[in-house]
Design a protein around this motif. Structure first.
Motif: not given
Ligand SMILES: [Zn+2]
Length: 468
Positions: A131-148
């Motif tokens: 899991m450590r090998k395949h689950w690369k630490r992700g990062k948020n790249r979404t800065h243009n969305q709003i959920l309503v």
């Protein structure tokens, strides 16, 4: 079954757009915080739920930093947690493959799968390592969305018949009204995406209510083959979505051309910058090397391909109760392996769309989609079963002395795989080839015996005698 629909804003006032953009930016910070704190083993990996995160934030006051309304950040936390879970699920798929490679012992495999599914992988050294090998630490790249959330928005129609969508702004009881280009009010949870000065309103609708879902499917059993110049060719010899080839070619040429010109401009800009002419370099970067127009074009092109694909699949389902096809979602080639070849990369992408269309249309209209093993279906002659020579869109069988239209031949082969007791969905390519050769050999041995039977009609006799 749910499908996503998008409504677009119509000439939204720049002030409103800026306000929404600011809200989306702040919610982007919420997302980043979630990814950073819970995007790994100790967070989502340990089975943490979004409700628990909300309670934690409410008790320690984390949420106050962001300056957004309660509902907005809560929905965003839920969405970000779901993104992380999806990210983890794709890592798990890799780990499952690793388990299969590691052991053939069924009992042991079962134990490992169970531990993985129940998120107990941290306690097993092998699973934790994988899991450590395949689950690369992700990062948020979404800065243009709003959920309503569904109960936080409403629509009104003005005197001129335009639809206005009202969504919460940054302050309580202060709604932002967005003019839409649609006449159908979006319902349920909305995802607003802000791009290039325009608001996209993504929402889910129940597929059963769609007009196309109410047309019943046909009655036949039809095999289909995915081609390059058309979306699908069926076993009756009909081609569907014949514009696809033109669309692909045009786009691939265009991207290649544009890419070359952009490279040239970039090099001019770089030279200017090296010379110290920053004004010129900035001018080129700003006026000639932007991505907004390119992105808009791509969205339009993708929409055209989708329409062509879905229409083609609908035409097949018009006559089919059972659609027999290759599992196209399995044939994805990675981005890397295709390299710079735009054409093949685009073709791989359209395969995914075709897979989606087959699944979605079949489910909505009640036809059955059956996946079969497609190994060698495009190379074997459907009459004698022998491997034949492919040339362009034709297939030359030296044994039958017949030229087939290659895609139609493949579609017929695919249809026959449905009742094939020897070739199952997961039979290896090698084994399939072996089976096909054995069959062709058996048929060849039978031929002389058939020749002693009553004389055949002209054409066929000349083929047979030429063969001896
Ligand atoms: Zn043949």
């Amino acid at each position: 079954m749910q499908v996503t629909r998008i409504a677009y804003s119509h000439r939204i006032n720049p002030g409103k757009y800026a306000a929404l953009f600011e809200q989306a930016r702040r919610l982007g910070q919420v997302r980043s915080e979630v990814w950073q704190r819970y995007g790994s083993v100790s967070g989502v990996g340990a089975g943490l739920r979004d409700r628990q995160v909300r309670d934690r934030w409410l008790s320690d006051g984390t949420h106050e930093r962001f300056g957004v309304l309660a509902n907005a950040w809560k929905e965003t936390v839920r969405d970000a947690m779901a993104d992380i879970a999806a990210n983890m699920a794709s890592a798990k798929a890799e780990v499952r493959r690793a388990i299969t490679r590691r052991t053939g012992d069924l009992q042991e495999r079962k134990r490992l799968y169970a531990a993985l599914n129940a998120d107990r992988w941290a306690h097993d050294p092998f699973l934790a390592r994988q899991m450590r090998k395949h689950w690369k630490r992700g990062k948020n790249r979404t800065h243009n969305q709003i959920l309503v959330r569904a109960d936080k928005h409403h629509c009104v129609v003005d005197g001129r018949g335009r639809l206005w969508l009202a969504v919460p702004g940054l302050h309580r009881r202060q709604m932002v009204r967005i003019p839409l280009n649609s006449t159908v009010a979006p319902t349920g949870t909305l995802r607003l995406i802000l791009r290039d000065g325009r608001v996209e309103v993504h929402h889910q609708i129940d597929a059963a209510t769609m007009r196309t879902s109410q047309v019943p499917c046909g009655r036949a059993t039809v095999g289909v083959d995915k081609g390059y110049s058309e979306v699908l060719t069926d076993s009756d010899g009909n081609h569907h979505g014949t514009e696809l080839g033109t669309l692909l070619r045009a786009e691939s040429d265009r991207r290649k051309n544009k890419g070359q010109r952009r490279a040239k401009l970039r090099s001019i800009a770089n030279t200017a910058r090296a010379r110290g002419d920053h004004a010129k370099a900035d001018r080129i970067a700003c006026n000639n090397l932007g991505t907004a127009k390119r992105a808009r074009r791509r969205v339009r092109w993708e929409a055209m391909v989708r329409t062509e694909t879905f229409t083609a699949v609908h035409r097949v389902v018009d006559k089919a109760a059972t659609v027999v096809a290759e599992d196209l979602s399995k044939t994805f080639a990675g981005r890397r392996s295709l390299g710079k070849n735009t054409n093949r990369r685009l073709a791989a992408w359209t395969k995914g769309i075709t897979a989606e269309a087959l699944r979605s249309v079949s489910e909505r209209r009640g036809s059955v989609l059956v996946h079969v093993n497609a190994a060698y279906t495009s190379q074997a002659c459907h009459r004698c079963g022998g491997l034949a020579r492919r040339g362009g869109d034709r297939l030359y069988c030296t044994r039958c002395r017949v030229v087939w239209q290659a895609d139609v031949n493949a579609a017929i082969n695919i249809l026959r795989r449905l009742g094939d007791s020897d070739i199952a969905l997961h039979t290896s390519r090698q084994r399939v080839k072996q089976i096909l050769q054995e069959r062709a050999d058996r048929q060849r041995i039978r031929l002389p015996i058939q020749d002693s039977s009553p004389p055949l009609v002209g054409g066929e006799r000349s083929i047979r005698s030429a063969q001896r």
